[in-house]
Motif scaffolding. Structure first.
Motif, PDB file in Angstrom:
ATOM      1  N   UNK A 203       0.853  -1.188   0.000  1.00 26.63           N
ATOM      2  CA  UNK A 203       0.000   0.000   0.000  1.00 26.63           C
ATOM      3  C   UNK A 203       0.889   1.239   0.000  1.00 26.63           C
ATOM      4  N   UNK A 204       0.495   2.245  -0.762  1.00 26.01           N
ATOM      5  CA  UNK A 204       1.151   3.549  -0.708  1.00 26.01           C
ATOM      6  C   UNK A 204       0.170   4.542  -0.106  1.00 26.01           C
ATOM      7  N   UNK A 205       0.641   5.305   0.890  1.00 28.04           N
ATOM      8  CA  UNK A 205      -0.186   6.269   1.606  1.00 28.04           C
ATOM      9  C   UNK A 205       0.343   7.668   1.341  1.00 28.04           C
ATOM     10  N   UNK A 206      -0.521   8.537   0.808  1.00 27.38           N
ATOM     11  CA  UNK A 206      -0.093   9.879   0.420  1.00 27.38           C
ATOM     12  C   UNK A 206      -1.200  10.890   0.686  1.00 27.38           C
ATOM     13  N   UNK A 207      -0.831  12.019   1.289  1.00 30.05           N
ATOM     14  CA  UNK A 207      -1.798  13.081   1.491  1.00 30.05           C
ATOM     15  C   UNK A 207      -2.176  13.773   0.202  1.00 30.05           C
ATOM     16  N   UNK A 236      -7.492  19.032  10.838  1.00 27.59           N
ATOM     17  CA  UNK A 236      -7.616  18.749  12.271  1.00 27.59           C
ATOM     18  C   UNK A 236      -6.248  18.520  12.914  1.00 27.59           C
ATOM     19  N   UNK A 237      -5.171  18.915  12.186  1.00 27.54           N
ATOM     20  CA  UNK A 237      -3.799  18.875  12.681  1.00 27.54           C
ATOM     21  C   UNK A 237      -3.256  17.468  12.875  1.00 27.54           C
ATOM     22  N   UNK A 256     -18.960   6.714   9.058  1.00 28.59           N
ATOM     23  CA  UNK A 256     -17.574   6.330   9.335  1.00 28.59           C
ATOM     24  C   UNK A 256     -16.632   7.495   9.073  1.00 28.59           C
ATOM     25  N   UNK A 257     -16.788   8.148   7.922  1.00 26.93           N
ATOM     26  CA  UNK A 257     -15.911   9.261   7.562  1.00 26.93           C
ATOM     27  C   UNK A 257     -16.003  10.379   8.598  1.00 26.93           C
ATOM     28  N   UNK A 258     -17.210  10.714   9.016  1.00 25.35           N
ATOM     29  CA  UNK A 258     -17.387  11.782  10.003  1.00 25.35           C
ATOM     30  C   UNK A 258     -16.789  11.394  11.356  1.00 25.35           C
ATOM     31  N   UNK A 259     -16.939  10.127  11.723  1.00 25.87           N
ATOM     32  CA  UNK A 259     -16.478   9.656  13.037  1.00 25.87           C
ATOM     33  C   UNK A 259     -14.960   9.718  13.162  1.00 25.87           C
ATOM     34  N   UNK A 260     -14.249   9.605  12.051  1.00 28.16           N
ATOM     35  CA  UNK A 260     -12.787   9.567  12.080  1.00 28.16           C
ATOM     36  C   UNK A 260     -12.145  10.938  12.307  1.00 28.16           C
ATOM     37  N   UNK A 308      -8.535  11.647   9.126  1.00 27.02           N
ATOM     38  CA  UNK A 308      -8.484  13.040   8.703  1.00 27.02           C
ATOM     39  C   UNK A 308      -9.860  13.472   8.201  1.00 27.02           C
ATOM     40  N   UNK A 309     -10.149  14.765   8.180  1.00 30.25           N
ATOM     41  CA  UNK A 309     -11.417  15.231   7.628  1.00 30.25           C
ATOM     42  C   UNK A 309     -11.474  15.041   6.109  1.00 30.25           C
ATOM     43  N   UNK A 310     -12.675  14.875   5.580  1.00 30.75           N
ATOM     44  CA  UNK A 310     -12.903  14.774   4.133  1.00 30.75           C
ATOM     45  C   UNK A 310     -12.018  13.703   3.503  1.00 30.75           C
ATOM     46  N   UNK A 311     -11.927  12.572   4.169  1.00 32.59           N
ATOM     47  CA  UNK A 311     -11.019  11.515   3.710  1.00 32.59           C
ATOM     48  C   UNK A 311     -11.394  10.983   2.328  1.00 32.59           C
ATOM     49  N   UNK A 312     -12.674  10.870   2.031  1.00 28.27           N
ATOM     50  CA  UNK A 312     -13.083  10.349   0.716  1.00 28.27           C
ATOM     51  C   UNK A 312     -12.664  11.294  -0.393  1.00 28.27           C
ATOM     52  N   UNK A 313     -12.876  12.583  -0.187  1.00 27.44           N
ATOM     53  CA  UNK A 313     -12.517  13.596  -1.174  1.00 27.44           C
ATOM     54  C   UNK A 313     -11.009  13.593  -1.447  1.00 27.44           C
ATOM     55  N   UNK A 314     -10.216  13.265  -0.435  1.00 25.80           N
ATOM     56  CA  UNK A 314      -8.759  13.264  -0.555  1.00 25.80           C
ATOM     57  C   UNK A 314      -8.195  11.935  -1.047  1.00 25.80           C
ATOM     58  N   UNK A 315      -9.068  10.965  -1.287  1.00 30.56           N
ATOM     59  CA  UNK A 315      -8.591   9.648  -1.684  1.00 30.56           C
ATOM     60  C   UNK A 315      -8.044   8.854  -0.515  1.00 30.56           C
TER      61      UNK A 315
END
Length: 325
Positions: A203-207, A236-237, A256-260, A308-315
Protein backbone atom coordinates in the motif's frame (compact mmCIF):
# COMPACT_ATOMS: atom_id res chain seq x y z
CA UNK A 1 -3.46 34.20 8.94
CA UNK A 2 -0.92 32.09 7.08
CA UNK A 3 1.65 32.47 9.84
CA UNK A 4 -0.92 31.64 12.48
CA UNK A 5 -2.03 28.50 10.66
CA UNK A 6 1.58 27.40 10.23
CA UNK A 7 2.22 27.73 13.94
CA UNK A 8 -0.87 25.74 14.75
CA UNK A 9 0.19 23.02 12.33
CA UNK A 10 3.54 22.73 14.06
CA UNK A 11 2.31 22.63 17.63
CA UNK A 12 -0.96 20.79 17.26
CA UNK A 13 -0.14 18.07 14.74
CA UNK A 14 -2.27 15.68 16.79
CA UNK A 15 -3.83 15.35 20.19
CA UNK A 16 -1.06 12.98 21.09
CA UNK A 17 0.74 12.46 24.20
CA UNK A 18 -0.16 15.28 26.40
CA UNK A 19 -3.23 14.04 28.07
CA UNK A 20 -1.27 11.12 29.45
CA UNK A 21 -0.08 13.50 32.08
CA UNK A 22 -3.09 12.87 34.24
CA UNK A 23 -2.70 9.09 33.85
CA UNK A 24 -5.89 8.53 35.77
CA UNK A 25 -7.07 5.05 36.61
CA UNK A 26 -10.33 3.93 35.11
CA UNK A 27 -12.87 3.60 37.87
CA UNK A 28 -15.05 1.12 36.02
CA UNK A 29 -13.31 -2.08 35.01
CA UNK A 30 -14.65 -3.90 31.99
CA UNK A 31 -15.06 -7.66 32.10
CA UNK A 32 -12.30 -9.57 30.33
CA UNK A 33 -13.26 -12.23 27.86
CA UNK A 34 -11.22 -14.34 25.50
CA UNK A 35 -9.47 -12.29 22.83
CA UNK A 36 -9.62 -13.17 19.14
CA UNK A 37 -5.99 -14.02 18.42
CA UNK A 38 -4.55 -13.93 14.92
CA UNK A 39 -3.48 -17.35 13.68
CA UNK A 40 -1.08 -17.19 10.75
CA UNK A 41 -1.09 -19.78 7.97
CA UNK A 42 2.08 -21.43 6.71
CA UNK A 43 2.05 -19.19 3.61
CA UNK A 44 2.35 -16.13 5.87
CA UNK A 45 5.12 -16.77 8.44
CA UNK A 46 4.19 -16.00 12.03
CA UNK A 47 6.13 -12.99 13.36
CA UNK A 48 8.96 -13.75 15.77
CA UNK A 49 10.24 -11.82 18.79
CA UNK A 50 6.96 -9.95 19.24
CA UNK A 51 6.43 -7.31 21.90
CA UNK A 52 3.17 -8.12 23.67
CA UNK A 53 0.84 -5.26 24.54
CA UNK A 54 -2.43 -5.93 26.36
CA UNK A 55 -5.38 -3.73 27.23
CA UNK A 56 -7.87 -5.19 29.68
CA UNK A 57 -9.74 -1.99 30.42
CA UNK A 58 -8.02 1.40 30.07
CA UNK A 59 -4.30 0.64 30.26
CA UNK A 60 -1.30 -0.64 28.35
CA UNK A 61 0.41 -3.68 29.84
CA UNK A 62 3.80 -4.11 28.17
CA UNK A 63 7.55 -3.84 28.70
CA UNK A 64 9.00 -0.54 29.92
CA UNK A 65 12.17 -0.93 27.82
CA UNK A 66 12.49 -2.31 24.29
CA UNK A 67 15.28 -2.45 21.67
CA UNK A 68 15.53 -0.10 18.71
CA UNK A 69 15.22 -1.11 15.06
CA UNK A 70 12.41 -3.23 13.66
CA UNK A 71 9.88 -4.29 16.29
CA UNK A 72 6.63 -6.23 15.90
CA UNK A 73 3.89 -5.37 18.40
CA UNK A 74 1.12 -7.84 19.16
CA UNK A 75 -1.65 -5.73 20.68
CA UNK A 76 -4.42 -7.75 22.33
CA UNK A 77 -7.43 -5.56 22.95
CA UNK A 78 -9.25 -7.56 25.62
CA UNK A 79 -11.45 -4.62 26.59
CA UNK A 80 -14.97 -3.67 25.52
CA UNK A 81 -13.81 -0.52 23.72
CA UNK A 82 -12.15 0.16 20.37
CA UNK A 83 -8.56 1.33 20.90
CA UNK A 84 -5.25 1.90 19.12
CA UNK A 85 -1.78 2.89 20.18
CA UNK A 86 0.46 5.61 18.79
CA UNK A 87 4.14 5.92 19.70
CA UNK A 88 5.24 9.53 20.27
CA UNK A 89 9.02 10.10 20.36
CA UNK A 90 9.78 12.94 22.74
CA UNK A 91 12.64 15.41 22.16
CA UNK A 92 15.83 14.74 24.12
CA UNK A 93 15.69 15.87 27.71
CA UNK A 94 11.90 16.13 27.84
CA UNK A 95 10.00 13.80 30.12
CA UNK A 96 6.65 13.35 31.79
CA UNK A 97 7.54 16.10 34.27
CA UNK A 98 7.84 18.69 31.52
CA UNK A 99 4.55 17.58 30.08
CA UNK A 100 2.76 17.86 33.43
CA UNK A 101 3.87 21.43 34.05
CA UNK A 102 4.02 22.83 30.50
CA UNK A 103 1.42 20.97 28.48
CA UNK A 104 -1.36 19.57 30.66
CA UNK A 105 -2.97 22.92 31.57
CA UNK A 106 -2.97 24.05 27.92
CA UNK A 107 -4.58 20.90 26.59
CA UNK A 108 -7.11 20.88 29.40
CA UNK A 109 -8.25 24.37 28.45
CA UNK A 110 -8.30 23.70 24.71
CA UNK A 111 -10.17 20.40 24.84
CA UNK A 112 -12.81 21.77 27.20
CA UNK A 113 -13.54 24.55 24.74
CA UNK A 114 -13.80 22.12 21.79
CA UNK A 115 -16.19 19.89 23.71
CA UNK A 116 -18.28 22.98 24.49
CA UNK A 117 -18.68 23.58 20.76
CA UNK A 118 -16.06 26.35 20.58
CA UNK A 119 -13.42 24.88 18.24
CA UNK A 120 -11.85 28.21 17.21
CA UNK A 121 -11.27 29.21 20.82
CA UNK A 122 -10.02 25.71 21.60
CA UNK A 123 -7.44 25.68 18.82
CA UNK A 124 -6.37 29.20 19.77
CA UNK A 125 -5.67 27.95 23.29
CA UNK A 126 -3.25 25.38 21.87
CA UNK A 127 -1.07 28.30 20.79
CA UNK A 128 0.13 28.42 24.40
CA UNK A 129 1.91 25.06 24.03
CA UNK A 130 5.72 25.18 24.42
CA UNK A 131 7.82 25.29 21.26
CA UNK A 132 9.37 21.86 21.97
CA UNK A 133 5.98 20.22 21.54
CA UNK A 134 6.45 20.65 17.78
CA UNK A 135 9.55 18.43 17.99
CA UNK A 136 7.59 15.32 18.99
CA UNK A 137 7.92 12.67 16.27
CA UNK A 138 4.92 10.39 15.69
CA UNK A 139 6.53 7.06 15.01
CA UNK A 140 3.82 4.56 14.15
CA UNK A 141 1.74 2.07 16.07
CA UNK A 142 -1.40 0.08 15.41
CA UNK A 143 -4.47 1.32 13.68
CA UNK A 144 -7.84 1.17 15.43
CA UNK A 145 -8.66 -2.32 16.69
CA UNK A 146 -12.08 -3.59 17.78
CA UNK A 147 -12.84 -5.11 21.19
CA UNK A 148 -11.74 -8.74 21.62
CA UNK A 149 -9.46 -8.50 18.56
CA UNK A 150 -5.68 -8.52 18.16
CA UNK A 151 -3.61 -6.15 16.01
CA UNK A 152 -0.10 -7.08 14.84
CA UNK A 153 1.98 -4.18 13.52
CA UNK A 154 5.68 -3.86 12.66
CA UNK A 155 7.51 -0.50 12.76
CA UNK A 156 11.12 0.71 12.94
CA UNK A 157 12.03 2.76 16.02
CA UNK A 158 15.00 5.00 16.78
CA UNK A 159 16.47 5.06 20.30
CA UNK A 160 14.79 7.50 22.66
CA UNK A 161 11.96 8.18 25.07
CA UNK A 162 8.43 7.45 23.81
CA UNK A 163 4.87 7.72 25.02
CA UNK A 164 2.46 4.97 23.96
CA UNK A 165 -1.06 6.41 23.91
CA UNK A 166 -4.68 6.00 22.80
CA UNK A 167 -6.84 9.11 22.45
CA UNK A 168 -10.14 7.58 21.39
CA UNK A 169 -12.87 9.37 23.37
CA UNK A 170 -15.17 8.17 26.11
CA UNK A 171 -18.91 8.83 25.62
CA UNK A 172 -18.49 11.99 27.71
CA UNK A 173 -15.81 13.31 25.34
CA UNK A 174 -12.83 12.59 27.62
CA UNK A 175 -9.83 10.97 25.95
CA UNK A 176 -8.68 7.48 26.88
CA UNK A 177 -5.33 9.05 27.78
CA UNK A 178 -7.10 10.64 30.73
CA UNK A 179 -8.23 7.19 31.83
CA UNK A 180 -4.72 5.78 31.99
CA UNK A 181 -4.04 4.82 28.35
CA UNK A 182 -0.57 6.33 28.17
CA UNK A 183 2.72 4.67 29.03
CA UNK A 184 6.34 5.81 28.91
CA UNK A 185 8.67 3.47 27.02
CA UNK A 186 12.44 3.67 26.61
CA UNK A 187 13.83 2.46 23.28
CA UNK A 188 17.48 1.53 23.81
CA UNK A 189 20.52 1.84 21.56
CA UNK A 190 20.66 -1.95 21.27
CA UNK A 191 19.21 -3.05 17.94
CA UNK A 192 16.58 -5.77 17.92
CA UNK A 193 18.28 -7.56 15.01
CA UNK A 194 14.86 -8.12 13.45
CA UNK A 195 14.06 -7.71 9.76
CA UNK A 196 10.78 -6.45 8.30
CA UNK A 197 8.31 -9.10 7.07
CA UNK A 198 7.70 -9.93 3.42
CA UNK A 199 4.40 -8.29 2.44
CA UNK A 200 1.63 -9.95 0.46
CA UNK A 201 0.00 -6.59 -0.42
CA UNK A 202 1.82 -3.26 -0.82
CA UNK A 203 0.00 0.00 0.00
CA UNK A 204 1.15 3.55 -0.71
CA UNK A 205 -0.19 6.27 1.61
CA UNK A 206 -0.09 9.88 0.42
CA UNK A 207 -1.80 13.08 1.49
CA UNK A 208 -1.58 14.31 -2.10
CA UNK A 209 -2.49 11.12 -3.98
CA UNK A 210 -4.52 9.20 -1.40
CA UNK A 211 -4.36 5.48 -0.64
CA UNK A 212 -3.32 3.19 -3.47
CA UNK A 213 -3.05 -0.60 -3.54
CA UNK A 214 -3.38 -3.43 -6.07
CA UNK A 215 -6.76 -5.09 -6.53
CA UNK A 216 -8.32 -7.51 -6.06
CA UNK A 217 -7.24 -8.33 -2.51
CA UNK A 218 -7.69 -12.02 -1.76
CA UNK A 219 -9.25 -13.59 1.30
CA UNK A 220 -7.06 -15.21 3.96
CA UNK A 221 -3.99 -14.21 5.93
CA UNK A 222 -2.23 -11.13 4.56
CA UNK A 223 0.72 -8.94 5.49
CA UNK A 224 0.15 -5.36 4.31
CA UNK A 225 3.12 -3.02 3.88
CA UNK A 226 2.37 0.71 4.15
CA UNK A 227 4.77 3.17 2.53
CA UNK A 228 4.24 6.78 3.65
CA UNK A 229 5.08 8.66 0.46
CA UNK A 230 4.54 12.10 2.00
CA UNK A 231 3.23 13.53 5.25
CA UNK A 232 1.51 16.69 6.43
CA UNK A 233 -0.91 17.92 9.09
CA UNK A 234 -4.53 18.09 7.88
CA UNK A 235 -7.30 20.50 8.91
CA UNK A 236 -7.62 18.75 12.27
CA UNK A 237 -3.80 18.87 12.68
CA UNK A 238 -3.49 15.09 12.41
CA UNK A 239 -1.09 13.31 10.04
CA UNK A 240 -2.57 10.72 7.71
CA UNK A 241 -2.45 7.10 8.88
CA UNK A 242 -4.23 3.96 7.68
CA UNK A 243 -6.94 1.90 9.36
CA UNK A 244 -8.66 -1.21 8.04
CA UNK A 245 -12.38 -1.56 8.80
CA UNK A 246 -14.82 -4.33 7.95
CA UNK A 247 -18.17 -2.97 6.79
CA UNK A 248 -21.09 -5.15 7.79
CA UNK A 249 -24.72 -4.77 6.78
CA UNK A 250 -26.05 -1.38 7.80
CA UNK A 251 -22.66 0.32 7.89
CA UNK A 252 -22.69 3.92 6.65
CA UNK A 253 -19.61 5.24 4.88
CA UNK A 254 -20.71 8.79 5.63
CA UNK A 255 -20.99 8.04 9.35
CA UNK A 256 -17.57 6.33 9.34
CA UNK A 257 -15.91 9.26 7.56
CA UNK A 258 -17.39 11.78 10.00
CA UNK A 259 -16.48 9.66 13.04
CA UNK A 260 -12.79 9.57 12.08
CA UNK A 261 -12.40 13.35 12.63
CA UNK A 262 -11.53 13.98 16.29
CA UNK A 263 -12.08 17.75 15.94
CA UNK A 264 -15.82 17.12 15.68
CA UNK A 265 -17.17 16.79 19.26
CA UNK A 266 -18.85 13.56 18.11
CA UNK A 267 -15.77 12.26 16.33
CA UNK A 268 -13.57 9.39 17.53
CA UNK A 269 -16.02 8.83 20.39
CA UNK A 270 -17.43 5.57 21.74
CA UNK A 271 -19.37 3.81 20.31
CA UNK A 272 -18.01 3.36 16.79
CA UNK A 273 -20.50 3.68 13.92
CA UNK A 274 -22.89 0.74 13.56
CA UNK A 275 -21.64 -2.08 11.34
CA UNK A 276 -17.96 -1.01 11.52
CA UNK A 277 -15.33 -3.37 12.93
CA UNK A 278 -11.77 -2.03 13.03
CA UNK A 279 -9.03 -4.55 12.23
CA UNK A 280 -5.79 -2.61 12.79
CA UNK A 281 -3.44 -0.76 10.49
CA UNK A 282 -0.43 1.54 10.88
CA UNK A 283 -0.55 4.79 12.82
CA UNK A 284 1.08 8.16 12.02
CA UNK A 285 4.65 7.97 10.70
CA UNK A 286 7.00 10.48 9.04
CA UNK A 287 7.34 10.71 5.27
CA UNK A 288 9.52 7.95 3.84
CA UNK A 289 8.64 5.49 6.60
CA UNK A 290 7.31 2.01 6.06
CA UNK A 291 5.22 -0.11 8.43
CA UNK A 292 3.46 -3.46 8.23
CA UNK A 293 0.33 -5.05 9.64
CA UNK A 294 -1.13 -8.57 9.65
CA UNK A 295 -4.81 -9.41 9.08
CA UNK A 296 -7.04 -12.37 8.27
CA UNK A 297 -9.53 -11.31 5.61
CA UNK A 298 -12.89 -13.04 5.37
CA UNK A 299 -15.10 -12.52 2.32
CA UNK A 300 -16.99 -9.24 2.58
CA UNK A 301 -16.83 -5.47 2.23
CA UNK A 302 -13.94 -3.44 3.67
CA UNK A 303 -12.40 0.02 3.62
CA UNK A 304 -9.05 1.65 4.27
CA UNK A 305 -9.44 5.05 5.94
CA UNK A 306 -7.22 7.77 7.41
CA UNK A 307 -8.01 9.73 10.55
CA UNK A 308 -8.48 13.04 8.70
CA UNK A 309 -11.42 15.23 7.63
CA UNK A 310 -12.90 14.77 4.13
CA UNK A 311 -11.02 11.51 3.71
CA UNK A 312 -13.08 10.35 0.72
CA UNK A 313 -12.52 13.60 -1.17
CA UNK A 314 -8.76 13.26 -0.55
CA UNK A 315 -8.59 9.65 -1.68
CA UNK A 316 -7.87 8.63 1.91
CA UNK A 317 -11.01 6.50 2.14
CA UNK A 318 -11.05 3.53 -0.21
CA UNK A 319 -13.65 0.75 -0.20
CA UNK A 320 -12.98 -2.75 -1.57
CA UNK A 321 -14.53 -6.21 -1.61
CA UNK A 322 -12.91 -9.52 -0.73
CA UNK A 323 -14.58 -12.31 -2.68
CA UNK A 324 -15.03 -15.93 -1.65
CA UNK A 325 -12.86 -17.43 -4.40
Amino acid sequence: MTCLKTNYSKIVISLVGILFLFNCKNEKKNPVTETEVLVVEETVPEPENVINVITKSMEFICADTIPSGWNTFKYQNQSNETHFFLLDKYPEGKTEENAITEIAPVFGEGMDLINEGKPEEGFAAFGKLPAWYGDIVFSGGTGLIAPKHTAITTVKLDPGYYIMECYVKMPNGKFHTLMGMAKGIIVTDEDSGNSPPEPTVEITLSGEEGISFPTPIKKGKQIFSVFVKDQKPHENYIWHDINLVRLDKGASIEALEAWMDWSDPKGLITPVPEGCTFLGGVNDMPAGSKGYFYVDLKPGKYAFISEVPKSKQKGLLKEFVVFDN
